[in-house]
Write an enzyme that holds these catalytic residues in place. Structure first.
Site, PDB file in Angstrom:
ATOM      1  N   PHE A 137      34.533  52.809  29.132  1.00  0.00           N
ATOM      2  CA  PHE A 137      33.917  52.033  30.209  1.00  0.00           C
ATOM      3  C   PHE A 137      34.963  51.754  31.279  1.00  0.00           C
ATOM      4  O   PHE A 137      36.160  51.676  30.977  1.00  0.00           O
ATOM      5  CB  PHE A 137      33.309  50.727  29.688  1.00  0.00           C
ATOM      6  CG  PHE A 137      34.306  49.730  29.134  1.00  0.00           C
ATOM      7  CD1 PHE A 137      35.005  48.865  29.976  1.00  0.00           C
ATOM      8  CD2 PHE A 137      34.525  49.630  27.766  1.00  0.00           C
ATOM      9  CE1 PHE A 137      35.904  47.936  29.478  1.00  0.00           C
ATOM     10  CE2 PHE A 137      35.432  48.702  27.248  1.00  0.00           C
ATOM     11  CZ  PHE A 137      36.122  47.862  28.113  1.00  0.00           C
ATOM     12  N   PRO A 138      34.582  51.631  32.539  1.00  0.00           N
ATOM     13  CA  PRO A 138      35.547  51.345  33.601  1.00  0.00           C
ATOM     14  C   PRO A 138      36.091  49.933  33.465  1.00  0.00           C
ATOM     15  O   PRO A 138      35.308  48.968  33.486  1.00  0.00           O
ATOM     16  CB  PRO A 138      34.746  51.525  34.893  1.00  0.00           C
ATOM     17  CG  PRO A 138      33.317  51.394  34.490  1.00  0.00           C
ATOM     18  CD  PRO A 138      33.219  51.836  33.071  1.00  0.00           C
ATOM     19  N   GLU A 181      33.613  57.932  24.402  1.00  0.00           N
ATOM     20  CA  GLU A 181      32.997  57.107  25.443  1.00  0.00           C
ATOM     21  C   GLU A 181      33.960  56.018  25.914  1.00  0.00           C
ATOM     22  O   GLU A 181      34.601  55.342  25.105  1.00  0.00           O
ATOM     23  CB  GLU A 181      31.730  56.454  24.888  1.00  0.00           C
ATOM     24  CG  GLU A 181      31.062  55.476  25.852  1.00  0.00           C
ATOM     25  CD  GLU A 181      29.851  54.825  25.230  1.00  0.00           C
ATOM     26  OE1 GLU A 181      28.921  55.576  24.873  1.00  0.00           O
ATOM     27  OE2 GLU A 181      29.846  53.592  25.067  1.00  0.00           O
ATOM     28  N   LYS A 191      37.838  46.214  34.167  1.00  0.00           N
ATOM     29  CA  LYS A 191      37.582  45.266  35.238  1.00  0.00           C
ATOM     30  C   LYS A 191      38.757  45.120  36.196  1.00  0.00           C
ATOM     31  O   LYS A 191      38.585  44.655  37.324  1.00  0.00           O
ATOM     32  CB  LYS A 191      37.252  43.891  34.642  1.00  0.00           C
ATOM     33  CG  LYS A 191      35.919  43.838  33.922  1.00  0.00           C
ATOM     34  CD  LYS A 191      35.619  42.421  33.461  1.00  0.00           C
ATOM     35  CE  LYS A 191      34.232  42.337  32.827  1.00  0.00           C
ATOM     36  NZ  LYS A 191      33.910  40.957  32.393  1.00  0.00           N
TER      37      LYS A 191
END
Length: 610
Positions: A20-21, A18, A23
């Protein structure tokens, strides 16, 4: 291929990763390089998280589309359905379909705001089962997507219901058409195995994939487990406490813990699949898979022997034997000559040796003061955990009251400094012990109307074992430049700019920004300020805290978002909503650093002068 098909008749262990994009653009680019390297571990799928209320919608779709197209790995797109504007869910599902994505993890997201939050949301989606049912009922999506849902072995952090009701909620999601279950992270293996038995007793027969998160640092572990409501066995707390100031030891312990957990789950629970919450980091997952012998030359299922976890064995494994001795003088000289970033020049570049290897240059979670180039910069909350304020609206109002004026806000922040309030929207826990060293200075700034939300005192070659300011391996020395971060009016910012120009003497740096995106600083755009660093035996300079333009601006967006979320827990026409919205629109976030770390009063004398 749909994940449901890939799960059928599997006879060997498998795992998913997994991400996450990130920032920042450079973090996003470096994450693609990381995913490319981790693709050689042959994960069954890669999953991409979705920010609360679709806050990362574009980046999540872009990342999921790239992983699907570029690396040939099945991609699971997370999708939260609550607090979304009308049409967003259809837009997301159409976008996923256009990218060739066939797998969705359907999540509720933050607690539905509805009437209590006084903002409009799509009324069709209140629970995750609503999203599952919607996908299954629409001809355009029904055959396109394999749909997974979340399971909560330790109970849902936002559901004040008993276990039986929570199991009924899970069954409702499966009955609505879910194909598999991915669980929230956990560390209580016995509790998880009991939970699986209860799930099966409910007649739920779809595959269950447990969520596994290697512990990357003590701070991130505490934060994430608190958000997720995760039960922590006492033996884990006992093992972490004596090493909590040394992130490398924490990381090494986390690797061993995951190996042991998976071996038990594999042997006792006959569980073949595992979902790794990577936090966009690479090394720990690789070492867990190597320890299990699931990658590399000796690939095979988990063996019976568990990794020993005695204190003596941890000390030997983590520390090794070292006779190198350093002094405060040596440390200071080394720091002055070595404060430089270690990031690869491009996503795929690989230097010589472990220290400069592209896979390991950012081994730890990068919070708001981390390296903005890291894929792990700006660690986000895990899926379906509270975000924004981090607490329920009723809890927020109970903790933070009903501020109706600027004076009320000043008193609120003073109360936090005086330890009368345990949290603020900007601080999820009480003040750190080192902050107590500068309370009188912070109090004076706050009384001036400069509400402080981040700070640290100077530290000059304190032993790394120091109970208040120490961190890292034993036998080292740690350093800090004093800095303070606060919200101030435009007039106060103008005053600060004037005194920096007149009396700063080149030793004071500031960064300031407002909600409209205006930015001011006396730093060059590419300047990097390491405000915390450490010198340890046999290691290069460690720089866990950096203040620079990019990470400051990324934090600025989050900080003003917190003001907005705080305002939304009160009715639109209330005095509370009005004052909080006014603050968000008019104040500046300001960070001031004094570079003389040998003078403990330098920053405070400078700021508190007439």
């Amino acid at each position: 291929m749909k994940l449901k098909q890939k799960l059928e008749n599997r006879s060997r262990p498998f795992y998913t990763f997994e991400f996450f994009p990130p920032k920042t653009d450079q973090g996003f680019s470096n994450l693609l390089g990381r995913i490319e390297r981790m693709a050689v571990f042959n994960p069954l799928a890669i999953s991409v998280t979705w920010g609360a209320s679709g806050s990362t919608k574009d980046r999540s779709l872009e990342l999921a589309g790239l992983t699907q197209a570029e690396y040939g790995i099945e991609t699971i797109l997370h999708l939260t359905c609550t607090n979304t504007e009308g049409g967003m869910i259809d837009e997301a599902l159409k976008g996923a379909k256009a990218h060739g994505i066939q797998n969705i993890l359907a999540l509720r997201g933050d607690p539905p705001r509805g009437a209590e939050y006084w903002i409009p949301t799509d009324p069709r989606f209140v629970h995750a089962k609503d999203l599952v049912a919607y996908i299954r009922s629409e001809p355009e999506y029904a055959e396109q997507f394999c749909v997974g849902v979340a399971g909560y072995p330790d109970g849902h952090p936002d559901h004040d219901v008993d276990e039986e009701t929570e199991l009924e909620n899970l069954k409702a999601k499966v009955d609505a058409g879910a194909d598999y279950i991915v669980t929230q992270l956990f560390y209580d293996v016995d509790g998880f195995l009991d939970w699986v038995k209860k799930v099966r007793a409910k007649g739920i027969q779809v595959p269950i994939i447990p969520g596994i998160m290697p512990i990357q640092s003590y701070a991130s572990f505490l934060r994430v487990t608190k958000l997720c409501g995760t039960r922590i066995p006492s033996e884990i707390i006992a093992a972490l406490d004596p090493i909590k100031h040394d992130d490398q030891k924490i990381k090494d312990y986390g690797i061993k813990l995951c190996i042991n957990m998976i071996r038990r789950l594999y042997q006792e629970g006959h569980i073949q699949g595992y979902h790794f919450c990577t936090l966009n980091l690479e090394k720990s997952v690789r070492k867990v898979l190597e320890g299990l012998q699931w990658i590399g030359d000796g690939q095979k299922p988990a063996e019976n022997k568990l990794i020993a976890e005695s204190e003596e064995e941890r000390e030997q494994a983590v520390n090794g034997e070292s006779t190198l001795i350093i002094t405060p003088h040596d440390a200071t000289v080394s720091a002055m000559s070595s404060l430089a970033g270690k990031a690869p020049s491009e996503a795929g570049s690989v230097g010589r040796g472990e220290l400069n290897h592209a896979a390991t240059w950012d081994e730890f979670p990068n919070g708001r003061f981390g390296d903005f180039k890291s894929p792990a910069y700006g660690l986000q909350d895990l899926w379906d955990a509270s975000s924004g304020l981090g607490v329920k609206p009723e809890q927020a109002r109970a903790q933070w009251g009903y501020p109706k004026s600027v004076e009320d806000l000043t008193n609120f922040f003073l109360s936090y400094l005086h330890s009368k309030d345990g949290t603020t929207p900007f601080s999820s826990g009480p003040l750190f012990a080192e902050t107590q060293m500068i309370i009188p200075h912070l109090e004076k700034l706050t009384k001036r109307g400069w509400w402080t939300v981040g700070s640290q005192p100077t530290v000059d070659a304190a032993p790394s074992e120091d109970e208040v300011v120490g961190w890292g391996p034993r036998g080292g020395y740690v350093f800090q430049k004093a800095f303070v971060e606060f919200f101030a009016d435009p007039e106060d910012l103008q005053w600060l700019k004037n005194v920096v120009n007149k009396r700063g003497g080149g030793k004071v740096s500031f960064l300031a920004a407002n909600v409209e995106g205006e930015y001011e600083s006396n730093l060059e755009d590419d300047a990097t300020n390491a405000v915390t660093w450490g010198i340890f035996p046999g290691q290069e300079v460690a720089q866990p805290t950096i203040i620079e333009r990019e990470n400051f601006l990324a934090w600025k967006d989050e900080a003003f978002g917190i003001w907005g979320a705080w305002a939304q827990i009160y009715p639109p026409d209330s005095a509370e909503r009005k004052v909080l919205d006014h603050v968000r629109k008019t104040r500046w976030l300001v960070s001031v650093i004094h570079h003389d770390y040998k003078d403990t009063d330098a920053l405070w004398t400078f700021l508190l002068q007439d």
